[in-house]
Design a protein around this motif. Sequence first.
Motif, PDB file in Angstrom:
ATOM      1  N   ALA A   1       0.835  -1.204   0.000  1.00 16.58           N
ATOM      2  CA  ALA A   1       0.000   0.000   0.000  1.00 16.58           C
ATOM      3  C   ALA A   1       0.872   1.258   0.000  1.00 16.58           C
ATOM      4  N   LEU A   2       1.911   1.254   0.821  1.00 12.77           N
ATOM      5  CA  LEU A   2       2.797   2.431   0.888  1.00 12.77           C
ATOM      6  C   LEU A   2       3.476   2.715  -0.447  1.00 12.77           C
ATOM      7  N   THR A   3       3.805   1.677  -1.198  1.00 17.21           N
ATOM      8  CA  THR A   3       4.444   1.909  -2.502  1.00 17.21           C
ATOM      9  C   THR A   3       3.502   2.629  -3.456  1.00 17.21           C
ATOM     10  N   ARG A   4       2.195   2.552  -3.179  1.00 17.03           N
ATOM     11  CA  ARG A   4       1.204   3.260  -4.008  1.00 17.03           C
ATOM     12  C   ARG A   4       0.676   4.512  -3.322  1.00 17.03           C
ATOM     13  N   GLY A   5       1.243   4.839  -2.178  1.00 17.46           N
ATOM     14  CA  GLY A   5       0.861   6.069  -1.492  1.00 17.46           C
ATOM     15  C   GLY A   5      -0.302   5.956  -0.535  1.00 17.46           C
ATOM     16  N   TYR A   6      -0.672   4.738  -0.158  1.00 12.59           N
ATOM     17  CA  TYR A   6      -1.758   4.535   0.811  1.00 12.59           C
ATOM     18  C   TYR A   6      -1.152   4.156   2.152  1.00 12.59           C
ATOM     19  N   CYS A   7      -1.533   4.869   3.194  1.00  8.29           N
ATOM     20  CA  CYS A   7      -1.049   4.542   4.537  1.00  8.29           C
ATOM     21  C   CYS A   7      -2.161   3.822   5.292  1.00  8.29           C
ATOM     22  N   LEU A   8      -1.877   2.611   5.731  1.00  9.34           N
ATOM     23  CA  LEU A   8      -2.866   1.797   6.444  1.00  9.34           C
ATOM     24  C   LEU A   8      -2.516   1.620   7.922  1.00  9.34           C
ATOM     25  N   ALA A   9      -1.613   2.453   8.425  1.00  8.57           N
ATOM     26  CA  ALA A   9      -1.088   2.292   9.777  1.00  8.57           C
ATOM     27  C   ALA A   9      -2.156   2.396  10.872  1.00  8.57           C
ATOM     28  N   ALA A  10      -3.171   3.189  10.677  1.00 11.34           N
ATOM     29  CA  ALA A  10      -4.182   3.389  11.718  1.00 11.34           C
ATOM     30  C   ALA A  10      -5.255   2.294  11.734  1.00 11.34           C
ATOM     31  N   HIS A  11      -5.290   1.466  10.728  1.00  6.57           N
ATOM     32  CA  HIS A  11      -6.348   0.456  10.627  1.00  6.57           C
ATOM     33  C   HIS A  11      -6.233  -0.603  11.721  1.00  6.57           C
ATOM     34  N   ARG A  12      -7.388  -1.007  12.258  1.00 10.08           N
ATOM     35  CA  ARG A  12      -7.482  -2.114  13.193  1.00 10.08           C
ATOM     36  C   ARG A  12      -8.618  -3.022  12.734  1.00 10.08           C
ATOM     37  N   ALA A  13      -8.323  -4.308  12.668  1.00  8.68           N
ATOM     38  CA  ALA A  13      -9.294  -5.271  12.152  1.00  8.68           C
ATOM     39  C   ALA A  13     -10.515  -5.360  13.046  1.00  8.68           C
ATOM     40  N   ARG A  14     -11.655  -5.481  12.384  1.00 10.94           N
ATOM     41  CA  ARG A  14     -12.917  -5.693  13.096  1.00 10.94           C
ATOM     42  C   ARG A  14     -13.761  -6.682  12.317  1.00 10.94           C
ATOM     43  N   ARG A  15     -14.672  -7.289  13.020  1.00 14.44           N
ATOM     44  CA  ARG A  15     -15.594  -8.242  12.399  1.00 14.44           C
ATOM     45  C   ARG A  15     -16.892  -7.524  12.081  1.00 14.44           C
ATOM     46  N   ILE A  16     -17.513  -7.891  10.983  1.00 15.79           N
ATOM     47  CA  ILE A  16     -18.805  -7.307  10.645  1.00 15.79           C
ATOM     48  C   ILE A  16     -19.799  -7.624  11.761  1.00 15.79           C
ATOM     49  N   ALA A  17     -20.640  -6.656  12.067  1.00 11.81           N
ATOM     50  CA  ALA A  17     -21.638  -6.810  13.134  1.00 11.81           C
ATOM     51  C   ALA A  17     -23.035  -6.761  12.516  1.00 11.81           C
ATOM     52  N   TRP A  18     -23.997  -7.281  13.230  1.00 14.41           N
ATOM     53  CA  TRP A  18     -25.376  -7.281  12.744  1.00 14.41           C
ATOM     54  C   TRP A  18     -25.846  -5.857  12.465  1.00 14.41           C
TER      55      TRP A  18
END
Length: 170
Positions: A60-77
């Motif tokens: 992602a960084l090589t294309r200019g997208y920073c994903l550092a703040a992302h935290r995985a979550r599960r879809i909820a109802w």
Amino acid sequence: MNRRILIVCRNNICRSPAAEAVLRRRLERHGLDRRIEVDSAGTHAYHLGEGVETRTARAALTRGYCLAAHRARRIAWQDFEYFDLILAIDRGVLEELQRMAALSNRPDARVELLTHHATQHRDDDVPDPYLSLGASFDAVFDMLEDAAAGLLTALAAGRPVDTPPAGEPA
């Protein structure tokens, strides 16, 4: 009109956060980021709270997208009620989301494939680079950028997002 879009893969550490970042960037560049909310989630809970997978973050960084703040979550109802459109990253995820939607308070929730909006790539499934030992990260980002561009075109034109681009089969 404000819209809410959720992109879903299996674990929310690779494909869906990458797709979220790609779509966010497109929305920002076209001044639609204040009208359209984007989030991502996974169908499984194996990596809850974890950041993006290292190779994905690097690609992602090589294309200019920073994903550092992302935290995985599960879809909820509640996501089936909150989001106007839920985009699955592949057919397996789509089938799972359709089953979940049928059991939710919103059995009519709009659930479709993200790749439905691609104009250059014809595959239904965005391959999982986590399982491919990194060989397909560039291909994954190419597919995500294509699908995001097609989705943005539909959103900007006010066309219902479940309508394929002109010239594409319904």
